[in-house]
Design a protein around this motif. Structure first.
Motif, PDB file in Angstrom:
ATOM      1  N   ALA A 104       8.697  -0.963 -20.048  1.00 28.37           N
ATOM      2  CA  ALA A 104       8.056  -0.033 -20.984  1.00 28.37           C
ATOM      3  C   ALA A 104       6.606  -0.434 -21.211  1.00 28.37           C
ATOM      4  N   LEU A 105       6.387  -1.740 -21.361  1.00 31.89           N
ATOM      5  CA  LEU A 105       5.033  -2.233 -21.579  1.00 31.89           C
ATOM      6  C   LEU A 105       4.116  -1.824 -20.424  1.00 31.89           C
ATOM      7  N   ALA A 106       4.610  -2.054 -19.209  1.00 33.72           N
ATOM      8  CA  ALA A 106       3.792  -1.767 -18.036  1.00 33.72           C
ATOM      9  C   ALA A 106       3.524  -0.264 -17.922  1.00 33.72           C
ATOM     10  N   ARG A 107       4.563   0.533 -18.172  1.00 34.74           N
ATOM     11  CA  ARG A 107       4.385   1.988 -18.073  1.00 34.74           C
ATOM     12  C   ARG A 107       3.388   2.485 -19.123  1.00 34.74           C
ATOM     13  N   ASP A 108       3.546   2.017 -20.348  1.00 36.69           N
ATOM     14  CA  ASP A 108       2.637   2.425 -21.418  1.00 36.69           C
ATOM     15  C   ASP A 108       1.210   2.085 -21.049  1.00 36.69           C
ATOM     16  N   ARG A 109       1.070   0.860 -20.591  1.00 31.34           N
ATOM     17  CA  ARG A 109      -0.243   0.345 -20.285  1.00 31.34           C
ATOM     18  C   ARG A 109      -0.922   1.200 -19.225  1.00 31.34           C
ATOM     19  N   LEU A 110      -0.203   1.455 -18.131  1.00 32.34           N
ATOM     20  CA  LEU A 110      -0.796   2.239 -17.048  1.00 32.34           C
ATOM     21  C   LEU A 110      -1.012   3.678 -17.495  1.00 32.34           C
ATOM     22  N   GLY A 111      -0.097   4.176 -18.340  1.00 30.76           N
ATOM     23  CA  GLY A 111      -0.260   5.533 -18.859  1.00 30.76           C
ATOM     24  C   GLY A 111      -1.540   5.626 -19.688  1.00 30.76           C
ATOM     25  N   ARG A 112      -1.738   4.644 -20.573  1.00 33.26           N
ATOM     26  CA  ARG A 112      -2.946   4.647 -21.409  1.00 33.26           C
ATOM     27  C   ARG A 112      -4.200   4.596 -20.561  1.00 33.26           C
ATOM     28  N   SER A 170      -7.951   3.882  -6.804  1.00 32.92           N
ATOM     29  CA  SER A 170      -9.245   3.198  -6.732  1.00 32.92           C
ATOM     30  C   SER A 170      -9.016   1.690  -6.889  1.00 32.92           C
ATOM     31  N   GLY A 171     -10.037   0.921  -6.527  1.00 34.46           N
ATOM     32  CA  GLY A 171      -9.925  -0.537  -6.654  1.00 34.46           C
ATOM     33  C   GLY A 171      -9.606  -0.951  -8.079  1.00 34.46           C
ATOM     34  N   GLY A 172     -10.251  -0.279  -9.028  1.00 32.20           N
ATOM     35  CA  GLY A 172     -10.023  -0.614 -10.429  1.00 32.20           C
ATOM     36  C   GLY A 172      -8.593  -0.306 -10.834  1.00 32.20           C
ATOM     37  N   GLN A 173      -8.071   0.821 -10.379  1.00 33.40           N
ATOM     38  CA  GLN A 173      -6.692   1.184 -10.727  1.00 33.40           C
ATOM     39  C   GLN A 173      -5.700   0.208 -10.105  1.00 33.40           C
ATOM     40  N   ARG A 174      -5.991  -0.192  -8.868  1.00 39.68           N
ATOM     41  CA  ARG A 174      -5.093  -1.175  -8.229  1.00 39.68           C
ATOM     42  C   ARG A 174      -5.081  -2.482  -9.016  1.00 39.68           C
ATOM     43  N   ALA A 175      -6.283  -2.903  -9.432  1.00 42.03           N
ATOM     44  CA  ALA A 175      -6.354  -4.140 -10.217  1.00 42.03           C
ATOM     45  C   ALA A 175      -5.550  -3.987 -11.503  1.00 42.03           C
ATOM     46  N   PRO A 205      -2.042   6.945 -12.295  1.00 39.70           N
ATOM     47  CA  PRO A 205      -0.861   7.738 -11.939  1.00 39.70           C
ATOM     48  C   PRO A 205       0.232   6.845 -11.355  1.00 39.70           C
ATOM     49  N   LEU A 206       1.454   7.041 -11.840  1.00 43.11           N
ATOM     50  CA  LEU A 206       2.557   6.181 -11.389  1.00 43.11           C
ATOM     51  C   LEU A 206       3.153   6.644 -10.072  1.00 43.11           C
ATOM     52  N   ASP A 207       2.883   7.908  -9.727  1.00 39.20           N
ATOM     53  CA  ASP A 207       3.595   8.481  -8.581  1.00 39.20           C
ATOM     54  C   ASP A 207       2.727   8.595  -7.338  1.00 39.20           C
ATOM     55  N   ARG A 208       1.576   7.926  -7.359  1.00 39.41           N
ATOM     56  CA  ARG A 208       0.722   8.009  -6.180  1.00 39.41           C
ATOM     57  C   ARG A 208       0.777   6.683  -5.432  1.00 39.41           C
ATOM     58  N   ARG A 209       0.752   6.759  -4.095  1.00 38.05           N
ATOM     59  CA  ARG A 209       0.721   5.516  -3.307  1.00 38.05           C
ATOM     60  C   ARG A 209      -0.462   4.666  -3.738  1.00 38.05           C
ATOM     61  N   VAL A 210      -0.249   3.362  -3.864  1.00 37.07           N
ATOM     62  CA  VAL A 210      -1.339   2.562  -4.420  1.00 37.07           C
ATOM     63  C   VAL A 210      -2.521   2.457  -3.459  1.00 37.07           C
ATOM     64  N   ASP A 211      -2.296   2.684  -2.164  1.00 36.74           N
ATOM     65  CA  ASP A 211      -3.477   2.629  -1.286  1.00 36.74           C
ATOM     66  C   ASP A 211      -4.353   3.877  -1.464  1.00 36.74           C
ATOM     67  N   GLY A 249       0.795  -1.221   0.000  1.00 35.03           N
ATOM     68  CA  GLY A 249       0.000   0.000   0.000  1.00 35.03           C
ATOM     69  C   GLY A 249       0.825   1.269   0.000  1.00 35.03           C
ATOM     70  N   ASP A 250       2.004   1.209   0.597  1.00 33.17           N
ATOM     71  CA  ASP A 250       2.799   2.435   0.691  1.00 33.17           C
ATOM     72  C   ASP A 250       3.740   2.609  -0.500  1.00 33.17           C
ATOM     73  N   PHE A 251       3.678   1.675  -1.451  1.00 32.29           N
ATOM     74  CA  PHE A 251       4.479   1.822  -2.675  1.00 32.29           C
ATOM     75  C   PHE A 251       3.675   2.615  -3.701  1.00 32.29           C
ATOM     76  N   THR A 252       4.374   3.338  -4.560  1.00 27.94           N
ATOM     77  CA  THR A 252       3.702   3.904  -5.728  1.00 27.94           C
ATOM     78  C   THR A 252       3.706   2.832  -6.813  1.00 27.94           C
ATOM     79  N   ALA A 253       2.915   3.082  -7.848  1.00 27.06           N
ATOM     80  CA  ALA A 253       2.911   2.133  -8.970  1.00 27.06           C
ATOM     81  C   ALA A 253       4.321   2.029  -9.548  1.00 27.06           C
ATOM     82  N   ALA A 254       5.016   3.165  -9.610  1.00 29.45           N
ATOM     83  CA  ALA A 254       6.385   3.148 -10.134  1.00 29.45           C
ATOM     84  C   ALA A 254       7.283   2.263  -9.261  1.00 29.45           C
ATOM     85  N   ASP A 255       7.102   2.351  -7.934  1.00 28.00           N
ATOM     86  CA  ASP A 255       7.867   1.493  -7.018  1.00 28.00           C
ATOM     87  C   ASP A 255       7.599   0.017  -7.312  1.00 28.00           C
TER      88      ASP A 255
END
Lengths: 309, 326
Positions: free
Chosen positions: A115-123, A136-141, A127-133, A94-100
Motif C-alpha cells: 500500500a505504501l509503495a502504491r500510494d507513493r507512486l500514485g502521489r 522517464s529516468g526520474g520515474q524509474r528512480a 503509472p503502475l501499468d506501463r513497462r518501466v523501460d 525493463g519489460d515489467f510494469t511498476a505493478a509487476d
C-alpha cells in the motif's frame, strides 16, 4: 559526543576490497550512527559503490570487516529484509510494469508494504501499468526507491540515486525521500560524486578519495571545527587553536587558510569565518595527502576510555 | 517467487509451446503418411508374420519391403536430423540468458538484495525452469516416439547413431544438460552472447564425445560370426535392430582381413573360388554389436549420464551465484 550513545548502524573496521591488484577500498574504518542521513561523497572511482556493495552483501571484503545493524552482510535473509538498497542507475526489469515490480517485492520479501509503495507512486504520478523501460529516468528512480522503502527497511543505501536525473527531478526525488525518511525514521546513506546534490539533505558526511576515507563526521561538527582564516600573508604554521591547515592559498599580501581547529582562534591579525560544507569537501579533495583524517569522529572513542579510566 | 519466474519466463514458455506445435505440424502429417505406407506396403503384416532370425538370406523375408519403405522415407529421416539440435536450443535460449541477462543488465543487484537469499532465488528459479524444460522435452519425446515408430520397425535403425539420438528419454537428458550448461556458462561469462557460444560448443562436444566414445562401451559388445561362403549365404538381419559397431572379414586364424569397420563378404557357390582365393579357407564375417534388447538400457544409461552432468553443472552454477560478487 552524542553519536556514541546510539549503536552504529553501519560499522566498518579496516575494511578493504581488492580487485586483482588494485584496491577499490582500503583501511576503511567508520561507524555511522542510527538516524543519520549520510552523504557518501568522492570522485568517480573513489570506492563509493564498492563500500555500498560491501554493505549490502553484493561484495565480500578482502580485508577487515563490515557490519550492518550488527550483522555481517551477505547470505543473511534477515538482514537483507532490513536493508533497502537501490543500485546505481536503478536497475529494474525493463519489460515489467511498476505493478509487476511491486508484486516481485511482495514475493521476495517477508515484509513489503504494498500500500505504501502504491500510494507513493500514485502521489508522484508514476503509472503502475506501463513497462518501466517506457518511464522517464526520474520515474524509474522513484519506482526503485518505492520498492526499497516498501521493505520498511532500517537502513537505506542509495548509490548515485540522482546522477541520471535532471535538476528538477533531483529536487523532487530528494524531497520525496526526505519525507519518507522523516516518517520512517531510518538511517540513509546516499552516494554522489557531487556534494551539491546532497548538501541540503545530509547531516553526516563521508568523503572517499582514492579508495580511502578522507573526511568523516556529523556535518555540524565538521562545520564547527573548520574555519576559514583570512589575514596578511604569513606562514600558516603555529597559529594557536589550529590543529591542521587543510588548504592554504596566498596572494602577494594575503593568506587564506582553511583550517581544522582544536580550540578558539584568537589571533587579532586574522578574520575567522565559517566554512561551507562544499568549501570543506573541496579543500580536502584538492589535497589527498593533507586530508589526514576524520579528526572528528574516529578519535573520540579511545579518549573517552582514558577519561573513564 | 514462483510468480516472478513465470513473469520472467512466460515468453520463453510460450515460444516453446509454439515451437512444439510447429514441430508437431511437421511430424503429425508425415507420421500418418509413414504409418499408412507401413500398412499399405504390407510391411507391418510381414514383420508380424515372419519370425525375425538373427541371420537371414539377403533380399528375403521382409527385407525387400523394408528397402522400399526406406527408399520412400529415408529423406524424411535426414530432415529429422535437424531435430537433433532442438535440445541445444534449450541451452542457448533458456539456459544462457537465465543468469547472464541479469548480470548484463545489473538486475541481479535488484533481485539479490531483496529479502530472499541467492540460494533460494537460484534453486526456485532453476527448479521451475528445469521442470518446465523437462516437461516440454517429455512432450516432444512422446510425439517423436509416435512419429518414429514405423521408421524404427521398418529399418531396424533405432539403436544406431543419429536414430538413437533423436528419440527416447535421452532427449530429456540432453535438454536438461543443455539448460544447465547454459546457466553455468552465463554465470561464468556474465554476458549472454559469449554464454550462448560456450553453450553451443560445449553441448556439441559433449554429445559427440559421449555418442562416439562412451556409448559403444556402456556394456561390452557381443560377437557374432557367419561364414563368407555358403550355399545360400546369410547375413546379420538388420530388422532385428541390433547396433552393429564394427564388422569385418576374418581369416580362419582370426586375423582381420578387411580394413575399416563395415566390410562383409557373402559368396554363393559360383563365387566361392574367388572368395577362397581372397580370404582363404574357413574365413568368416564377424560383427561386434550391441543387441537390440539393450536399447532401453542404453537409453537409460545415457539419460542418467546427462541428467547427472546437468546436476553437477547446476550445483557448480549455484555455488558460483552464491559466491559471486557484485
Amino acid at each position: 559526543m552524542s553519536d556514541q550513545a546510539t549503536p552504529a548502524v553501519l560499522e566498518a573496521t579496516g575494511l578493504g576490497k581488492r580487485y586483482r591488484r588494485t584496491w577499490a577500498l582500503r583501511d576503511c574504518t567508520l561507524a555511522l550512527p542510527q538516524g543519520r542521513i549520510a552523504a557518501l561523497v568522492g570522485p568517480n572511482g573513489a570506492g563509493k559503490t564498492t563500500l555500498l556493495h560491501l554493505a549490502v552483501g553484493l561484495l565480500a571484503p578482502t580485508a577487515g570487516s563490515i557490519r550492518v545493524l550488527g550483522r555481517a552482510p551477505g547470505k543473511d535473509p534477515d538482514l537483507l529484509a532490513r536493508v533497502g538498497f537501490v543500485a546505481q542507475d536503478a536497475p529494474l526489469y525493463g519489460d515489467f510494469t511498476a505493478a509487476d515490480l511491486l508484486r516481485l517485492g511482495v514475493g521476495l520479501n517477508r515484509r513489503f508494504d504494498l500500500a505504501l509503495a502504491r500510494d507513493r507512486l500514485g502521489r508522484l504520478g508514476v503509472p503502475l501499468d506501463r513497462r518501466v523501460d517506457r518511464l522517464s529516468g526520474g520515474q524509474r528512480a522513484q519506482v526503485a526507491l518505492a520498492m526499497a522503502l516498501a521493505k520498511r527497511p532500517e537502513v537505506l543505501l542509495l548509490d548515485e540515486p540522482v546522477a541520471s536525473l535532471d535538476p528538477l527531478a533531483r529536487r523532487e526525488f530528494l524531497q520525496a525521500l526526505m519525507g519518507s525518511v522523516a516518517e520512517q525514521g531510518l538511517t540513509v546513506v546516499l552516494s554522489s560524486h557531487l556534494l551539491a546534490d546532497l548538501e541540503r539533505v545530509c547531516d553526516y558526511l563521508i568523503v572517499l578519495q582514492a579508495a580511502r576515507v578522507q573526511v568523516l563526521g556529523p556535518v555540524d561538527e565538521l562545520l564547527d571545527r573548520h574555519k576559514l582564516l583570512v589575514g596578511p600573508r604569513r606562514d600558516p604554521a603555529g597559529i594557536a587553536g589550529v590543529a591542521a591547515v587543510v588548504r592554504a592559498t596566498h596572494t602577494a599580501r594575503q593568506s587564506t587558510l582553511l583550517v581544522r581547529t582544536d580550540g578558539p582562534v584568537r589571533d587579532p591579525a586574522l578574520t575567522v569565518a565559517d566554512v561551507t560544507l562544499e568549501d570543506l569537501v573541496l579543500a580536502y579533495l584538492a589535497d589527498p595527502s593533507a586530508g589526514a583524517l576524520p579528526g572528528p569522529a574516529a578519535a573520540p572513542a579511545p579518549n573517552r576510555l582514558e577519561v573513564q579510566a | 517467487m514462483t510468480w516472478l519466474v513465470w513473469r520472467q519466463h512466460r515468453q520463453q514458455a510460450l515460444a516453446a509451446v509454439v515451437a512444439l506445435l510447429a514441430v508437431a505440424l511437421f511430424l503429425v502429417p508425415t507420421g500418418r503418411q509413414m504409418r499408412a505406407a507401413f500398412d499399405d506396403l504390407g510391411l507391418g503384416t510381414c514383420l508380424r508374420a515372419t519370425p525375425q532370425t538373427e541371420l537371414v538370406t539377403a533380399d528375403t523375408g521382409c527385407l525387400p519391403l523394408s528397402e522400399e519403405f526406406s527408399g520412400r522415407f529415408q529423406s524424411l529421416g535426414l530432415v529429422s536430423l535437424l531435430l537433433l539440435f532442438l535440445p541445444a536450443l534449450v541451452g542457448l535460449f533458456w539456459g544462457a540468458p537465465l543468469v547472464a541477462r541479469e548480470l548484463e543488465h545489473g538486475t541481479h543487484r535488484l533481485v539479490w538484495t531483496q529479502g530472499a537469499t541467492r540460494l533460494r532465488w537460484a534453486t526456485v528459479k532453476l527448479g521451475l525452469v528445469g521442470g518446465g524444460v523437462a516437461l516440454v522435452a517429455a512432450a516432444y519425446t512422446l510425439l517423436v516416439g509416435w512419429w518414429i515408430a514405423p521408421l524404427n520397425d521398418a529399418t531396424g535403425y533405432r539403436f544406431t547413431w543419429l536414430f538413437f539420438d533423436q528419440q527416447g528419454p535421452v532427449l530429456v537428458g540432453y535438454a536438461l544438460f543443455a539448460l544447465a550448461l547454459g546457466v553455468l556458462a552465463g554465470t561464468l561469462t556474465g554476458k549472454v552472447l559469449p554464454a550462448m557460444a560456450v553453450t553451443l560448443g560445449g553441448f556439441l562436444a559433449t554429445r559427440v564425445a559421449v555418442a562416439l566414445l562412451l556409448r559403444p562401451r556402456f556394456l561390452p559388445p557381443l560377437r557374432r560370426a557367419y561364414p563368407v561362403v555358403g550355399a545360400t549365404p546369410t547375413e546379420s538381419n538388420p530388422l532385428i535392430g541390433d547396433w552393429v559397431i564394427s564388422r569385418g572379414v576374418y581369416s580362419a586364424q582370426g586375423v582381420k582381413l578387411t580394413p575399416g569397420s563395415g566390410a562383409q563378404a557373402l559368396c554363393d557357390q559360383t563365387a566361392a573360388a574367388r572368395c577362397i582365393a581372397e580370404y582363404g579357407v574357413g574365413a568368416y564375417n564377424q560383427d561386434l554389436f550391441q543387441p537390440a534388447d539393450r536399447f532401453w538400457l542404453f537409453q537409460g544409461i545415457e539419460t542418467a549420464l546427462f541428467v547427472a552432468l546437468a546436476v553437477v553443472l547446476v550445483l557448480v552454477a549455484i555455488h558460483l551465484i552464491r559466491r559471486r560478487t557484485a
